[in-house]
Design an enzyme around this catalytic site. Structure first.
Site, PDB file in Angstrom:
ATOM      1  CG  ASP A 173      -2.287   0.669   0.908  1.00  0.00           C
ATOM      2  OD1 ASP A 173      -2.270   1.761   0.304  1.00  0.00           O
ATOM      3  OD2 ASP A 173      -3.342   0.112   1.269  1.00  0.00           O
ATOM      4  CG  HIS A 177     -15.566  -1.324  -5.209  1.00  0.00           C
ATOM      5  ND1 HIS A 177     -16.655  -1.459  -4.366  1.00  0.00           N
ATOM      6  CD2 HIS A 177     -14.551  -0.910  -4.401  1.00  0.00           C
ATOM      7  CE1 HIS A 177     -16.328  -1.150  -3.140  1.00  0.00           C
ATOM      8  NE2 HIS A 177     -15.053  -0.806  -3.125  1.00  0.00           N
TER       9      HIS A 177
END
Length: 366
Positions: free
Chosen positions: A232, A270
């Site tokens: 990340d 998404h």
């Protein structure tokens, strides 16, 4: 009465019944927000926790006696509580039983209200508080404006995007993180129970956008042979706790992804539009071995004609993406196929797991 007159009369009656049914449905949709507001109040009042602490079969006065009045002096309004409980019983969130001896009605939990328990490992209580917070409800009032003008609903409502607001508002940031954490636990459990064969054959696994590493740590705990990497942004992984068998790596998924046997992305794609998803997928393609390796996408697959337990919620989640994200959306299989192909993955299969999400297992072209 002639046959034609009878037909006309039946048509008129049918038309009146249809019109009445249509009116009833619009009234129901108009006030459907009452469901979420009543549910939110039950979570804020910890009604499910109170009933659970009594071992079930709890009277209204017992529930009221355990509710903190807030001011320290006032007592809960039991009449208002009774009306909210009547509504939630109607919605089958709680049950009520009227003793034959004429005693006070007693309330109990259902399979639904058990998901409202605050202390449970599997709870949706923080998500209910998050999604129904006024800051997250405000963008829904901007939908028609977005249709007319384009733009981002959240930014129209608050002048900035959701991540900026979270960085500025510690209370909102905590609410948001708690909501995400509770759903992460639920989805992680579904992955571990519904994707066992898919994980057994993996040697190394990179969790792209893995946050502080909760998903990859649970996978490595269940499958110790997997070398786990939590990937990340640097400021995110710098705050991540240490986990056995997991290495934290800081970086940008739009630039490059660490080499690995397989990549997993849970509720990542998404959040992004198609072009951004294709960039991410192409970087995933470069990270895994040629001729083998795979990408494991944990996300919603919208089924246009679906009538399963989660299908209505999947459609609603697509509107959540309009409300809260820039370019994010829930996709049908056709839409997933399109971005997978352009990202370098012409082969895929969809695996159902016991959750709102599915697993899309995608394989490189060569």
């Amino acid at each position: 009465m002639s046959s034609k007159e009878k037909e006309r009369q039946m048509a008129t009656l049918g038309s009146e019944e249809d019109a009445l049914q249509g009116q009833a449905e619009i009234w129901r949709f108009m006030f459907s927000f009452a469901d979420s507001m009543a549910l939110k109040s039950a979570v804020e009042l910890r009604i499910a926790d109170i009933i659970h602490s009594h071992g079930g079969a709890t009277t209204l006065s017992q529930i009221a006696s355990c509710i903190d009045g807030g001011s320290g002096t006032s007592s809960p309004d039991i009449t208002t509580l009774a009306r909210i409980m009547r509504f939630l019983v109607r919605r089958k969130i709680f049950t009520v039983r009227h003793p034959s001896d004429g005693g006070d009605p007693v309330y109990d939990l259902t399979h639904s209200s058990r998901w409202l328990l605050h202390g449970s490992e599997q709870t949706l209580a923080p998500m209910i508080l998050m999604e129904n917070h006024p800051l997250l409800m405000a963008p829904w009032h901007c939908f028609s404006q977005c249709v007319k003008e384009g733009g981002i609903a959240f930014k129209k409502a608050h002048g900035r995007e959701i991540w900026d607001l979270a960085s500025e508002n510690p209370e909102f940031n905590r609410l948001f993180n708690d909501g995400m954490a509770c759903t992460a636990k639920i989805v992680t459990g579904a992955i571990l129970s519904g994707y066992k064969e898919g994980l057994r054959s993996i040697g190394s696994l990179v969790d792209v956008g893995g946050g502080t590493g909760s998903l990859i740590s649970e996978i490595v705990k269940a499958y110790p042979h997997i070398k786990g990497f939590n990937f990340d942004l640097q400021h995110v992984v710098s705050a991540a706790p240490p986990y056995d068998g997991v290495c934290h790596i800081g970086g940008d998924m739009f630039e490059a992804i660490p080499n690995t046997d397989a990549v997993i992305m849970k509720w990542i794609l998404h959040d992004w539009g198609d072009e951004d998803c294709i960039k991410i997928l192409r970087n995933c393609r470069k990270a895994i071995p040629r001729g083998k390796g795979k990408v494991i996408i944990v996300d919603i697959v919208v089924k246009p004609d679906g009538d399963g337990a989660f299908d209505d919620t999947r459609f609603a989640f697509d509107l959540v993406m309009i409300a809260h994200c820039r370019g994010g959306k829930e996709r049908t299989e056709v839409e997933w196929k399109r971005i997978l192909e352009q990202g370098g993955f012409c082969r895929y299969k969809i695996i159902n797991i016991p959750a709102l999400t599915s697993i899309i297992e995608a394989y490189p072209d060569d």
